[in-house]
Each structure stands twice: as structure tokens, then as C-alpha cells.
Design an enzyme around this catalytic site. Structure first.
Site, short mmCIF file in Angstrom:
data_model
loop_
_atom_site.label_atom_id
_atom_site.label_comp_id
_atom_site.label_asym_id
_atom_site.label_seq_id
_atom_site.Cartn_x
_atom_site.Cartn_y
_atom_site.Cartn_z
N ARG A 135 0.74 -1.18 0.40
CA ARG A 135 0.07 0.44 0.25
C ARG A 135 1.25 1.34 -0.04
O ARG A 135 0.17 2.39 0.30
CB ARG A 135 -1.22 0.11 1.35
CG ARG A 135 -1.79 -1.16 1.31
CD ARG A 135 -3.61 -0.84 1.90
NE ARG A 135 -4.14 -1.63 1.73
CZ ARG A 135 -4.00 -2.70 3.04
NH1 ARG A 135 -3.33 -3.15 3.90
NH2 ARG A 135 -4.92 -3.53 3.08
N LYS B 54 3.26 11.67 -11.41
CA LYS B 54 2.54 10.73 -12.22
C LYS B 54 3.30 9.34 -12.50
O LYS B 54 4.59 9.85 -12.67
CB LYS B 54 2.39 11.61 -12.95
CG LYS B 54 0.91 12.52 -13.31
CD LYS B 54 0.47 12.72 -15.05
CE LYS B 54 -0.74 14.47 -14.41
NZ LYS B 54 -0.90 14.69 -16.15
N GLU C 24 11.40 18.81 -22.99
CA GLU C 24 9.59 19.26 -22.55
C GLU C 24 10.43 20.55 -21.34
O GLU C 24 9.74 21.71 -21.32
CB GLU C 24 9.78 18.66 -20.98
CG GLU C 24 8.81 17.10 -21.73
CD GLU C 24 7.49 16.94 -21.28
OE1 GLU C 24 6.86 17.72 -21.25
OE2 GLU C 24 7.34 15.79 -21.92
N LYS D 46 7.47 24.08 -14.02
CA LYS D 46 6.83 23.08 -13.39
C LYS D 46 5.93 23.23 -12.21
O LYS D 46 4.69 22.22 -11.59
CB LYS D 46 6.66 21.30 -13.64
CG LYS D 46 6.06 20.47 -13.33
CD LYS D 46 6.06 19.17 -14.74
CE LYS D 46 5.81 18.07 -14.25
NZ LYS D 46 5.63 16.75 -15.31
N GLU E 233 -5.17 18.83 -11.46
CA GLU E 233 -5.42 18.73 -12.74
C GLU E 233 -6.51 19.99 -13.15
O GLU E 233 -7.19 18.94 -14.23
CB GLU E 233 -5.14 17.73 -13.77
CG GLU E 233 -4.75 17.99 -15.39
CD GLU E 233 -4.59 16.79 -16.32
OE1 GLU E 233 -3.48 16.00 -14.92
OE2 GLU E 233 -4.35 16.72 -17.20
N ARG F 144 -2.99 23.06 -14.49
CA ARG F 144 -2.16 22.44 -15.43
C ARG F 144 -2.60 21.97 -16.46
O ARG F 144 -1.36 21.37 -17.01
CB ARG F 144 -2.60 20.98 -13.72
CG ARG F 144 -1.44 20.42 -14.11
CD ARG F 144 -1.17 19.18 -12.58
NE ARG F 144 -0.53 18.05 -12.92
CZ ARG F 144 -0.07 17.17 -12.40
NH1 ARG F 144 0.15 17.02 -10.94
NH2 ARG F 144 0.72 16.52 -12.44
N ASN G 49 0.05 20.21 -20.72
CA ASN G 49 -0.33 18.73 -21.09
C ASN G 49 0.01 19.53 -22.91
O ASN G 49 -0.57 19.07 -24.01
CB ASN G 49 -2.11 18.45 -21.44
CG ASN G 49 -2.25 17.94 -20.30
OD1 ASN G 49 -1.50 17.18 -19.94
ND2 ASN G 49 -3.74 17.65 -19.51
N HIS H 88 0.98 17.38 -26.38
CA HIS H 88 0.93 16.23 -25.10
C HIS H 88 -1.10 16.11 -25.61
O HIS H 88 -1.05 14.70 -26.24
CB HIS H 88 0.70 15.48 -24.32
CG HIS H 88 1.97 16.54 -23.04
ND1 HIS H 88 2.85 17.05 -23.55
CD2 HIS H 88 3.26 15.29 -22.89
CE1 HIS H 88 3.84 17.16 -22.93
NE2 HIS H 88 3.98 15.12 -22.24
N HIS I 290 0.28 12.42 -27.89
CA HIS I 290 0.32 11.31 -27.60
C HIS I 290 -0.14 10.09 -28.45
O HIS I 290 -0.54 8.72 -28.79
CB HIS I 290 -1.58 11.29 -25.65
CG HIS I 290 -0.57 11.59 -24.71
ND1 HIS I 290 -0.91 11.32 -23.68
CD2 HIS I 290 1.26 11.54 -24.93
CE1 HIS I 290 -0.04 12.11 -22.45
NE2 HIS I 290 0.85 11.71 -23.18
N HIS J 71 9.02 10.16 -27.06
CA HIS J 71 7.92 10.49 -26.83
C HIS J 71 7.88 12.17 -26.88
O HIS J 71 6.98 13.58 -27.04
CB HIS J 71 8.16 10.54 -24.95
CG HIS J 71 7.07 11.45 -24.20
ND1 HIS J 71 5.81 11.30 -24.29
CD2 HIS J 71 6.85 12.67 -23.15
CE1 HIS J 71 5.05 12.31 -23.83
NE2 HIS J 71 5.62 13.02 -22.83
#
Ligand code: ADP
Ligand code: ZN
Length: 361
Positions: free
Chosen positions: A120, A142, A184, A224, A234, A238, A242, A245, A249, A261
Site C-alpha cells: 500500500r 504521475k 519538455e 512545473k 489538474e 495544470r 499538456n 501532449h 500522445h 515521447h
């Protein structure tokens, strides 16, 4: 030593230190903290650096395990996660185990996810070895893996216990991967900091000037950090992260990850700039400046034909960021200045504009 404090669910430090393995920092920070250590890495990074890290941690007297998986997006899977967990279970790792992620963004994503669910949740330390992971994975919490249906569709939010950024790792990083990471950093400048972008125009970053490189990584992390702290869930701001992205993606998925990426995000940023231009916000001169900086790092500036030939809409439907199959994109008004309207940071793109953008070259 430069250091950046991140206030996520927990507070942690990003420590900028050159030649980490010859410093006492890890020993000092990890002393009497863990019953066991598990270094998670990919085979390439492990061959270069895991033994040295293991030797250092062994000085603390606790068992140190190394668990690796093959490099590449194709191994960022649930199967890989299960195999890493087997290693930890067989070593009888308990909740007071430290996971240490040593590698690029794929390693930090997988190791972070393992740490998020093992017993956990156990602490994870990130030692990013790619530029991309330094500027991106260090902040935001993330973690996750890919499934055939899409990228990062299974994962969790997990904050690291500490992050060490050592630009010396980049000396062994292939140039193409360095350039991939620059995307990035450029993205952070484009959504928030025109001065940083101007600096990028003035100077091409390289390992020739490690202090300058470290400084720019610091600034990128700071951007960031600020955004994530304002909007951890988000809900609004936030979404700026993206940028590039939304389309990026899809490009990655269509190419079955043959396109890296960063390269996909570079193309994604250009397409999203194209949206910005067609919607009457971004002037062509700004787009030309963006292209020029991307070109310095040999990033792709035109969509490969294979990407143009499939229907993007089908892919958008699977993307966890598209709401009700509608496509929302960050729109730039200018370099460093996103268009924000009614508290919204991402804006609806019509299927017509999307289809038009597919022919962008
Ligand atoms: P990212 O998601 O950060 O781009 P990956 O985890 O996919 O990075 O790593 C990119 C590639 O670079 C992988 O093949 C990885 O093994 C390799 N790599 C990562 N860090 C280094 C390094 N410091 N030196 C050499 N190769 C590295
Ligand atoms: Zn990214």
C-alpha cells in the site's frame, strides 16, 4: 547546492548535485531510514550505474537489491510491474523498504507505480538519468504503465521522497535522447516564461556548460513546480502542462511508440501552435521562432506520412484527457503566454480543424 522544495501531498526536495556518487549526500539522506533498498532500473542504465549505487547504499548495512527490465516504452507494462514486485516479494521487502528509481522517465513511471502499491505504498527516491526525466518526471507525481488501449492508462499519483538531479548522468546519454528531453524544457518556456525561451534562442544547451545546463533544468523544474502547486488535481492551470501532449500522445500511439515521447510532443506542440494560429491568436513569426529552437535540437518539424493516414479522432476517443471524445488543446497567444478564457486553459478544437491539422507539414 541548488535545491527546490516541492509542496505536493508531502513536501520533498529536488537536490541538484553534480557527481552524486562521489558525494556523501545519499549516505547522509538514507542513513537509518530503510530496512532494505530496491534499485529499479532498465538494463542499459543498470549496466552503467547500478553497481556504483549499490556499493554506496551497501555501506549503510541494509540489503540492496537490483531489479531491472529491458529499456523502452514496450516494457512499460503491467507485466513488468508484476515481475518487479515478485523480486521485492521474494526478498521479503516490507513497508520500510526504499525503492530507488535509477533511469529515465520510463523507469521513474514504473518504479513510482510499484512504490505506490507495494504494501500500500513505500517511499521512492528518484535519480533521473535522462534530461526528460529530470525536467518532467521529478515533479507532478504521475506514475503508471501503458496498456494496448493507450498510454499511461493504469497508474497512480505518488510523490517521491526525494529527487537527485545530477547532470553528469547526461554524459552517457545518446544525443538523440538529450534532444528528446529538451522538448519538455522548451514546453515549459512556451507556456510560462518568455525570458527562458529567449535564453534558449540565445544559447544552445549542451554538456559543454554543465552549470548553465543545470541552471536551465532548475528553472524548468521551477515552472512545473509552480503550476502543479497551484493546481495539483489538474482542474485548470495544470492543463497547460499538456501543451503538445494532446496531439503528441496520439502521434505516439499511432506510431506504436516508434516515435519518441519528446519528438511526438515537439510535433504535437507545432500542431497545437497551428491551432493557435488558425484560431487567430499566435502570429506566424512566433511559430517560426519556435520551429527554429526545435530545429537546433534536430527535432522533427513535419508529420511523417504514416501519422497523416489514420483517423486521429478514433485515437482521441481513447485518450484519458479527451472529455466525451471532444478534443481540448492549449492555445498560445504568444511565446510564454497561453490563451486563458473564463478560467479555461484548454479549448475545444473542432473536428474540422483537427482534420485540417492532420495535413500540416
Ligand atoms: P525518457 O522517458 O526519460 O525519455 P527512457 O526511460 O525511455 O527515458 O530512456 C531513454 C533511453 O535512454 C533508454 O534506452 C534508456 O536505457 C537510456 N538511458 C537513460 N539514461 C541514460 C544514461 N544516463 N546514459 C545512457 N543511456 C541512458
Ligand atoms: Zn511529456
Amino acid at each position: 547546492m541548488l535545491s527546490l522544495t516541492v509542496h505536493a501531498q508531502t513536501r520533498y526536495e529536488i537536490k541538484f548535485i553534480q557527481d552524486l556518487f562521489n558525494s556523501d549526500l545519499l549516505i547522509e539522506d538514507c542513513k537509518n531510514k530503510a530496512s532494505q533498498f530496491v534499485i529499479i532500473s532498465d538494463d542499459t542504465v543498470s549496466a552503467l550505474y547500478a553497481q556504483r549505487l549499490k556499493n554506496i547504499l551497501e555501506q549503510l548495512g541494509s540489503p540492496v537489491h537490483v531489479a531491472t527490465f529491458p529499456p523502452g516504452e514496450h516494457y512499460k507494462t503491467r507485466e513488468t510491474k508484476a515481475k518487479l514486485e515478485e523480486v521485492m516479494l521474494n526478498a521479503r521487502c516490507t513497508r520500510d523498504t526504499y525503492v530507488i528509481a535509477l533511469g529515465g522517465g520510463i523507469v521513474t513511471d514504473v518504479a513510482g507505480f510499484v512504490a505506490a502499491t507495494y504494501c500500500r505504498g513505500v517511499p521512492v527516491i528518484y535519480i533521473p538519468t535522462t534530461l526528460l526525466a529530470m525536467v518532467d518526471a521529478s515533479i507532478g507525481g504521475k506514475t503508471g504503465v501503458n496498456v494496448p488501449q493507450g498510454k499511461n492508462l493504469i497508474g497512480a499519483f505518488k510523490q517521491p521522497h526525494c529527487v537527485y538531479i545530477d547532470v553528469d548522468f547526461l554524459t552517457t546519454l545518446p544525443t538523440v535522447e538529450f534532444n528528446n528531453g529538451m522538448v519538455e524544457l522548451i514546453k515549459h518556456a512556451l507556456i510560462r516564461d518568455a525570458d527562458l525561451f529567449a535564453e534558449l534562442e540565445r544559447q544552445t544547451l549542451s554538456l559543454q556548460d554543465k552549470n548553465q545546463l543545470e541552471h536551465m533544468i532548475y528553472r524548468s523544474c521551477e515552472i512545473k513546480r509552480d503550476i502543479v502547486e497551484i493546481d495539483p488535481e489538474e482542474k485548470n492551470m495544470r492543463q497547460l502542462l499538456n501543451f503538445g501532449h494532446t496531439v503528441g500522445h496520439v502521434i505516439e500511439s499511432v506510431s506504436h511508440y516508434d516515435i519518441r515521447h519528446g519528438e511526438a510532443v515537439a510535433l504535437g506542440m507545432l500542431i497545437e501552435c497551428y491551432f493557435s494560429q488558425q484560431l487567430g491568436y499566435l502570429v506566424p513569426k512566433a511559430l517560426a521562432r519556435i520551429k527554429a529552437v526545435l530545429a537546433t535540437y534536430h527535432l522533427p518539424l513535419a508529420l511523417p506520412d504514416t501519422i497523416k493516414q489514420v483517423s486521429w479522432l478514433d485515437y482521441f476517443k481513447m485518450d484519458k484527457k479527451s472529455l466525451n471524445s471532444q478534443v481540448y488543446s492549449v492555445i498560445l497567444e504568444d511565446i510564454g503566454r497561453p490563451y486563458i478564457a473564463g478560467g479555461k486553459y484548454a479549448h475545444l478544437i473542432t473536428p474540422d480543424l483537427l482534420a485540417e491539422a492532420q495535413n500540416y507539414s
